[in-house]
Write a protein that holds these residues in place. Structure first.
Motif, short mmCIF file in Angstrom:
data_model
loop_
_atom_site.label_atom_id
_atom_site.label_comp_id
_atom_site.label_asym_id
_atom_site.label_seq_id
_atom_site.Cartn_x
_atom_site.Cartn_y
_atom_site.Cartn_z
N VAL A 190 6.22 17.58 3.19
CA VAL A 190 5.60 17.74 4.51
C VAL A 190 5.66 16.45 5.31
O VAL A 190 6.14 16.43 6.45
CB VAL A 190 4.14 18.23 4.38
CG1 VAL A 190 3.44 18.17 5.72
CG2 VAL A 190 4.12 19.63 3.82
N VAL A 191 5.20 15.37 4.72
CA VAL A 191 5.13 14.13 5.50
C VAL A 191 6.54 13.63 5.86
O VAL A 191 6.76 13.11 6.94
CB VAL A 191 4.32 13.05 4.75
CG1 VAL A 191 4.29 11.77 5.53
CG2 VAL A 191 2.91 13.55 4.53
N PRO A 248 8.36 14.06 12.16
CA PRO A 248 8.72 12.79 12.78
C PRO A 248 7.49 11.88 12.81
O PRO A 248 6.39 12.35 13.09
CB PRO A 248 9.13 13.16 14.20
CG PRO A 248 9.32 14.62 14.21
CD PRO A 248 8.53 15.19 13.09
N ASP A 249 7.68 10.62 12.51
CA ASP A 249 6.51 9.74 12.42
C ASP A 249 5.70 9.67 13.71
O ASP A 249 4.49 9.59 13.66
CB ASP A 249 6.91 8.33 11.93
CG ASP A 249 8.21 7.85 12.54
OD1 ASP A 249 8.69 8.50 13.49
OD2 ASP A 249 8.75 6.82 12.08
N LEU A 264 0.67 6.02 4.55
CA LEU A 264 0.75 7.43 4.19
C LEU A 264 2.13 7.98 4.51
O LEU A 264 2.76 8.67 3.71
CB LEU A 264 -0.32 8.22 4.96
CG LEU A 264 -0.58 9.61 4.45
CD1 LEU A 264 -1.25 9.56 3.09
CD2 LEU A 264 -1.44 10.39 5.43
N VAL A 265 2.63 7.65 5.72
CA VAL A 265 3.93 8.16 6.13
C VAL A 265 5.03 7.57 5.26
O VAL A 265 5.86 8.29 4.69
CB VAL A 265 4.20 7.82 7.61
CG1 VAL A 265 5.63 8.14 7.97
CG2 VAL A 265 3.26 8.60 8.50
N PHE A 266 5.03 6.25 5.13
CA PHE A 266 6.12 5.63 4.40
C PHE A 266 5.96 5.82 2.90
O PHE A 266 6.95 5.77 2.16
CB PHE A 266 6.26 4.17 4.80
CG PHE A 266 6.94 4.04 6.12
CD1 PHE A 266 8.31 3.96 6.20
CD2 PHE A 266 6.20 4.09 7.29
CE1 PHE A 266 8.93 3.92 7.43
CE2 PHE A 266 6.82 4.04 8.52
CZ PHE A 266 8.19 3.96 8.59
N GLY A 267 4.73 6.09 2.47
CA GLY A 267 4.51 6.41 1.06
C GLY A 267 5.27 7.66 0.66
O GLY A 267 5.79 7.75 -0.46
N ALA A 268 5.36 8.62 1.57
CA ALA A 268 6.08 9.86 1.25
C ALA A 268 7.55 9.56 1.01
O ALA A 268 8.16 10.09 0.09
CB ALA A 268 5.92 10.86 2.38
N VAL A 318 0.84 -1.20 0.00
CA VAL A 318 0.00 0.00 0.00
C VAL A 318 0.88 1.25 0.00
O VAL A 318 0.64 2.22 -0.74
CB VAL A 318 -0.95 0.01 1.22
CG1 VAL A 318 -1.82 1.25 1.22
CG2 VAL A 318 -1.83 -1.23 1.22
N ALA A 319 1.93 1.23 0.82
CA ALA A 319 2.83 2.37 0.87
C ALA A 319 3.51 2.57 -0.48
O ALA A 319 3.70 3.71 -0.93
CB ALA A 319 3.89 2.17 1.95
N LEU A 320 3.82 1.47 -1.14
CA LEU A 320 4.45 1.56 -2.45
C LEU A 320 3.49 2.23 -3.43
O LEU A 320 3.90 3.09 -4.24
CB LEU A 320 4.82 0.16 -2.94
CG LEU A 320 5.85 0.10 -4.04
CD1 LEU A 320 7.15 0.73 -3.58
CD2 LEU A 320 6.09 -1.35 -4.46
#
Lengths: 245, 301, 269
Positions: free
Chosen positions: B75-76, B80-81, B150-154, B46-48
């Motif tokens: 931004v993302v 920090p996560d 969403l975070v790792f997608g960035a 999903v992140a990919l």
């Protein structure tokens, strides 16, 4: 360590069959699950403790179907107001600060004393280092007292800090400390005078949930009236604990 | 659990340990490993996908879309996560309920924000408050997947953006000379070719993702760290049949071994994939990738 | 109370100066911005200290891992594996236990259980391991031609390393190293969150952000403020690292193109 922890350890309470009413409502009870004897996870991983029994009884009397949910202490109020569960039954003292944001039922636990525990009698409670769980009324009290406050995310870590010498003393609910001191075999002891804080422990609810509050209030009142609440208090906190008149 | 465990006080040594390690709580702990692995397995693709979308958007010739992609990445990635996880999930949850509320309860006349309360009609609750607990848990799991993705997608977008730019210009030009449209070039040349450039960055991201899994705890999923903390903390005899001192050290040691093993296995597998991907590829040193490295920074500023 | 007064009272609260008590009621936006900003001092401190000191160890680890002698290679490999393979959260936990027991044995280690030293030490090892791996990868992809050219000029040993191999390694590693720096600054938020106890209510930006989230019961103000600060910090990190990167590449004919190509080469390895 904050957000909603939807526990695996829950039970839809089986009081349903006896009270098979047509419009039973499911109420989600939020608790922390890490504050014995108020609430903790037992060996089977289920919510257990004084508040589990009180909560179940309240639900039975108010004819509600209840479900227990555990949530981290730090975010227990934000998750209540945003609707992830409907009540907080987590040893939460009624304070003015909290009362501005959420509602409380009448207390089901009398105004309780908080106490200091330390490895020796001669610690400096107002000038030394005192540990407490972060964001509790005890932490605020220590910050006000002049002692150097050392904050931990869980009460366990706060106790551990006293054991390993990081802190001179811990300040916490007395009832939480009693079993720990008993089990410590003289390593820890109560120091100084007890400090009464808060107005007792009540069930926390959203301010917009007036109807639910009235139901729970009535159930707590009936438990106070017939003495069953006092029985539970004595069962979990011992003979010397304070009870309701 | 087992009949022989009915009275733990009479047990000692190994049989005590056996009973102790098979309490309901411990089974939940073991189950949490499955949850973490499942979450990682679901989140990665999903992140990919998010990353691919972000990278394509950032490369877009349509200015607003390109800004959007770049803003997402900048931004993302800049936050920090933990900070992101601390408020985003509640916001996401409220956002979903707000949308459902608008759709399902058009004639609701009370305000949604009452003081600090967030109140939507009962039908808009997500999940419904009458749903079984497992529904709540599955919902919480998906919220966690979405947030992680969403975070790792960035970060993935940043890697893929760089990888798309790294595809040799000559190949693109050749394709154009053959008369391919921009879209065809992208689909037939850029995308198939970029993976070899993206893999080192992506595998590093996978490593970071593995190590971010203790943050699951912030997202409302009872993960291995939550249980390790809970099980390891001092237990007084009053509240358990298996009292013990502060054993967090042992539980965390177990987690340490788990994470080290998991990282190591991932490293080996990713190295194999890289070897296969770069087979026949004449990039300098691609055959002796020694381990993942931080994502390249050639993404949008 | 004006915002300026708040700044005077709480601007350095994270270091223990100014008002002793944190605000207890009637929270203003200004208080949140000032206190969370005050906490950023710690994030910047941890990040800068770990990055600068970690750079030296990272160099040693990279060279050690590339060494032919098992005496240097094995320890370097293990340090890198251990610190890269485990979550920082678990590293903090074990470090805190270790420091506690060290302190019990030798009083000289007292300061290690305080965040300012103990957490800095953990972050130092952590970033050194990550950067060491990055440098090692770059070291492996230094073009053979450059090394041969250095040999032809009669450079050898230390001066070859210092004047040819290492500058090229850094240039190749720089984009990935920039990312590591960003991750490191983000990781500093874990110090008080799950590592070390906050003493006298002096903590980092996340500590104050969660303080306000607890007191106001509203996470939607303090955490976005924190996020804003970190976006700024990240931009500064990218900017500073970019300046250094440009300086590393200044002798190359087409700096931009070389940087791009160089950057990618490091990640292929």
């Amino acid at each position: 360590m904050k957000t909603l922890i939807l526990s695996t350890a829950l039970l839809a309470l089986g009081s349903g069959a006896a009270l098979a009413e047509s419009h039973m409502q499911t109420v989600r009870l939020g608790t922390e699950g890490a504050y014995p004897p108020y609430n903790f996870l037992n060996d089977a991983g289920e919510v257990d403790g004084f508040e589990r029994e009180v909560g179940d009884e309240i639900c039975a009397r108010a004819e509600l179907t209840c479900e227990w949910v555990t949530n981290d202490w730090d975010s227990i109020i934000p998750n209540l107001v945003s609707g992830n569960y409907d009540t907080i039954i987590a040893g939460m003292s009624i304070t003015d600060e909290r009362d501005e944001v959420i509602d409380f039922t009448q207390n089901y636990f009398p105004p309780a004393a908080s106490a200091y525990a330390a490895p020796s009698e001669d610690v400096d409670l107002t000038g030394g280092v005192v540990s407490a769980q972060a964001t509790t009324i005890q932490a605020s009290h220590v910050a006000d007292s002049g002692a150097a406050l050392l904050e931990f995310a869980t009460p366990d870590e706060a106790v551990a800090a006293v054991r390993n010498g990081e802190a001179d003393a811990i300040f916490a609910d007395k009832d939480f400390l009693v079993p720990i001191i008993e089990a410590s075999g003289g390593e820890l002891m109560f120091v100084g005078d007890d400090v009464p804080l808060g107005d007792g422990i009540g069930v926390g609810l959203r301010e917009s949930d007036g109807e639910l509050r009235d139901k729970l209030d009535a159930a707590i009142q009936s438990m106070k009236d017939d003495g069953s609440l006092n029985e539970l208090l004595i069962k979990w906190f011992g003979e010397e604990t304070q009870t309701f008149e | 659990m087992f009949a022989s465990c009915a009275d733990p006080e009479t047990l000692s040594g190994l049989s005590w340990l056996w009973c102790y390690l098979t309490t309901g709580k411990h089974l939940a702990f073991y189950g949490a490993f499955g949850t973490v692995l499942l979450l990682l397995a679901v989140t990665a693709p999903v992140a990919l996908a998010f990353g691919f979308g972000g990278a394509v958007a950032a490369r877009s010739r349509i200015a607003p879309l390109s800004w959007l992609g770049r803003a997402y990445i900048a931004v993302v990635r800049g936050v920090p996560d933990i900070a992101f996880f601390l408020f985003f999930v509640i916001a996401l949850d409220q956002g979903i309920e707000w949308l459902r509320h608008k759709a399902k309860c058009p004639d609701w006349d009370q305000p949604i924000r009452q003081g600090s309360d967030f109140v939507v009609c009962a039908e808009a609750k997500m999940p419904l408050s009458t749903s079984a607990q497992w529904v709540h848990e599955v919902y919480g799991f998906w919220l966690a997947v979405f947030t992680f993705a969403l975070v790792f997608g960035a970060f993935a977008a940043n890697v893929l953006y760089g990888a798309m730019r790294a595809v040799p210009q000559a190949q693109i030009e050749t394709a154009e000379a053959y008369g391919m449209t921009r879209r065809q070039v992208f689909r037939r040349i850029t995308v198939p070719q970029m993976w070899v450039y993206a893999l080192p960055g992506l595998s590093n991201l996978w490593m970071v993702l593995i190590k971010a899994s203790p943050l699951l705890f912030l997202l409302g999923v009872e993960d291995i760290v939550y249980w390790a903390r809970e099980l390891g903390s001092t237990k007084t005899p009053q509240f358990t049949a298996y009292p013990h001192g502060d054993w967090r050290m042992w539980y965390f040691l177990f987690l340490l071994v788990f994470y080290l093993a998991f990282t190591r296995i991932s490293e080996i597998v990713l190295d194999r994939i890289m070897l296969r991907l770069s087979h026949g590829q004449a990039t300098l040193g691609s055959h002796k990738r020694t381990g993942p490295i931080g994502m390249n920074k050639a993404g949008p500023p | 109370m004006s915002c300026y007064d708040t700044l005077m009272e709480y601007g350095l609260r994270s270091l223990g100066y100014g008002e002793r008590l944190l605000p207890r009621s009637d929270f203003t936006l200004c208080q949140q911005v000032v206190l969370i900003g005050s906490g950023m001092i710690w994030n910047v401190y941890f990040g800068v200290v770990a990055l600068l000191s970690g750079f030296a160890l990272a160099t040693a680890l990279a060279v050690g891992k590339a060494s032919r002698s098992a005496w240097f290679r094995k320890p370097a490999q293990w340090v890198i594996f251990l610190f890269r393979g485990s979550p920082l959260f678990i590293q903090f936990f074990f470090a805190y236990f270790l420091f506690l027991s060290l302190k019990g044995q030798v009083p000289a280690f007292d300061a290690l259980t305080s965040a300012w030293l103990g957490a800095a030490v953990v972050l130092f090892f952590n970033t050194a391991a990550y950067s060491g791996e990055i440098f090692y990868g770059a070291l492996q992809s230094v073009p053979k031609g450059e090394v041969e050219a250095a040999d032809a000029y009669g450079l050898s040993g230390w001066s070859k390393f210092r004047r040819v191999v290492w500058p090229t390694t850094l240039r190749l590693a720089w984009p990935a190293y920039t990312n590591e720096a960003i991750f490191l600054f983000h990781a500093t938020t874990l110090v008080f969150f799950s590592g070390f106890p906050a003493s006298r209510q002096q903590g980092d930006a996340l500590y104050y952000a969660s303080y306000f989230a607890d007191k106001t019961f509203n996470p939607f103000v303090p955490y976005p403020i924190l996020a804003g600060y970190f976006i700024l910090l990240t931009l500064v990190v990218i900017g500073v690292m970019g300046l250094i990167g440009r300086r590393l590449n200044r002798h190359l004919p087409d700096a931009a193109g070389a940087r791009r190509r160089g950057g990618f080469r490091t990640i292929f390895r």
